[in-house]
Design a protein around this motif. Structure first.
Motif, short mmCIF file in Angstrom:
data_model
loop_
_atom_site.label_atom_id
_atom_site.label_comp_id
_atom_site.label_asym_id
_atom_site.label_seq_id
_atom_site.Cartn_x
_atom_site.Cartn_y
_atom_site.Cartn_z
N GLY A 20 36.64 6.72 -44.46
CA GLY A 20 35.66 7.05 -43.44
C GLY A 20 34.29 7.28 -44.01
O GLY A 20 33.29 7.17 -43.31
N GLY A 21 34.22 7.57 -45.30
CA GLY A 21 32.94 7.82 -45.93
C GLY A 21 32.19 6.56 -46.32
O GLY A 21 31.02 6.63 -46.66
N VAL A 25 28.10 6.06 -47.10
CA VAL A 25 27.60 5.61 -48.40
C VAL A 25 26.67 4.41 -48.21
O VAL A 25 25.60 4.34 -48.82
CB VAL A 25 28.76 5.26 -49.35
CG1 VAL A 25 28.25 4.59 -50.61
CG2 VAL A 25 29.56 6.51 -49.68
N LEU A 26 27.06 3.48 -47.36
CA LEU A 26 26.22 2.31 -47.11
C LEU A 26 24.90 2.70 -46.44
O LEU A 26 23.85 2.16 -46.76
CB LEU A 26 26.96 1.28 -46.26
CG LEU A 26 28.15 0.61 -46.94
CD1 LEU A 26 28.87 -0.31 -45.97
CD2 LEU A 26 27.72 -0.15 -48.18
N ARG A 27 24.97 3.65 -45.54
CA ARG A 27 23.73 4.14 -44.91
C ARG A 27 22.81 4.77 -45.95
O ARG A 27 21.60 4.57 -45.93
CB ARG A 27 24.07 5.17 -43.82
CG ARG A 27 24.66 4.55 -42.58
CD ARG A 27 25.06 5.61 -41.58
NE ARG A 27 25.56 5.00 -40.35
CZ ARG A 27 26.50 5.53 -39.60
NH1 ARG A 27 27.05 6.70 -39.93
NH2 ARG A 27 26.90 4.92 -38.50
N GLU A 28 23.40 5.50 -46.88
CA GLU A 28 22.61 6.11 -47.95
C GLU A 28 21.99 5.04 -48.86
O GLU A 28 20.83 5.15 -49.26
CB GLU A 28 23.46 7.08 -48.77
CG GLU A 28 22.66 7.84 -49.79
CD GLU A 28 23.47 8.88 -50.56
OE1 GLU A 28 22.93 9.39 -51.55
OE2 GLU A 28 24.62 9.17 -50.18
N ASP A 47 25.44 -0.95 -35.82
CA ASP A 47 26.72 -0.54 -35.26
C ASP A 47 27.59 0.02 -36.37
O ASP A 47 27.20 0.02 -37.53
CB ASP A 47 27.42 -1.68 -34.51
CG ASP A 47 27.78 -2.86 -35.41
OD1 ASP A 47 28.10 -2.67 -36.60
OD2 ASP A 47 27.77 -3.99 -34.90
N ASP A 48 28.76 0.49 -36.02
CA ASP A 48 29.65 1.10 -37.00
C ASP A 48 30.56 0.09 -37.70
O ASP A 48 31.33 0.47 -38.57
CB ASP A 48 30.50 2.18 -36.35
CG ASP A 48 29.69 3.42 -36.00
OD1 ASP A 48 28.56 3.57 -36.53
OD2 ASP A 48 30.17 4.23 -35.18
N PRO A 64 39.26 -0.44 -42.66
CA PRO A 64 38.40 -1.20 -43.57
C PRO A 64 37.77 -0.37 -44.67
O PRO A 64 37.43 0.79 -44.48
CB PRO A 64 37.33 -1.80 -42.66
CG PRO A 64 37.45 -1.11 -41.37
CD PRO A 64 38.76 -0.42 -41.30
N ALA A 65 37.65 -1.02 -45.83
CA ALA A 65 37.01 -0.39 -46.99
C ALA A 65 36.12 -1.43 -47.65
O ALA A 65 36.46 -2.61 -47.72
CB ALA A 65 38.07 0.10 -47.96
#
Length: 100
Positions: A20-21, A25-28, A47-48, A64-65
């Protein structure tokens, strides 16, 4: 290129966290590397479904990862966030040709 190689080495040997993180991480990564100025940021933060974001490939469609981040030549500028080390399924990281 050396900082990218060092970051990749660190990431591949880092401890895992919950999937879920990955989106956080991608947003950061987007914020830390000047995402609004990237040459291609198709679908980023829209979107998510981060697996559909430009340069991102995932494994496991049920949970998904992030498996691959490939943003070479995409005008990334800034600092690679330490949080990338938490992407436990990441096996490819290409942020070359940026100013990192």
């Amino acid at each position: 290129i050396l900082p990218v190689v060092a970051a990749l080495t660190y990431i591949l040997h880092a401890s895992s966290v919950t999937r879920g993180g990955d989106i956080d991480v991608l947003r950061e990564l987007y914020q830390a590397t000047g995402g609004p100025s990237w040459l291609n940021s198709t679908l980023w933060l829209q979107d998510d479904n981060f697996c559909s974001w430009f340069g991102i490939e995932c494994v496991n469609s049920i949970s998904p990862a992030v498996q691959s981040i490939s943003l070479t030549g995409n005008n990334l500028k800034g600092t690679i966030p330490d949080s990338l080390s938490t992407l436990s399924s990441l096996s490819v990281l290409d942020l070359s040709s940026g100013q990192l």
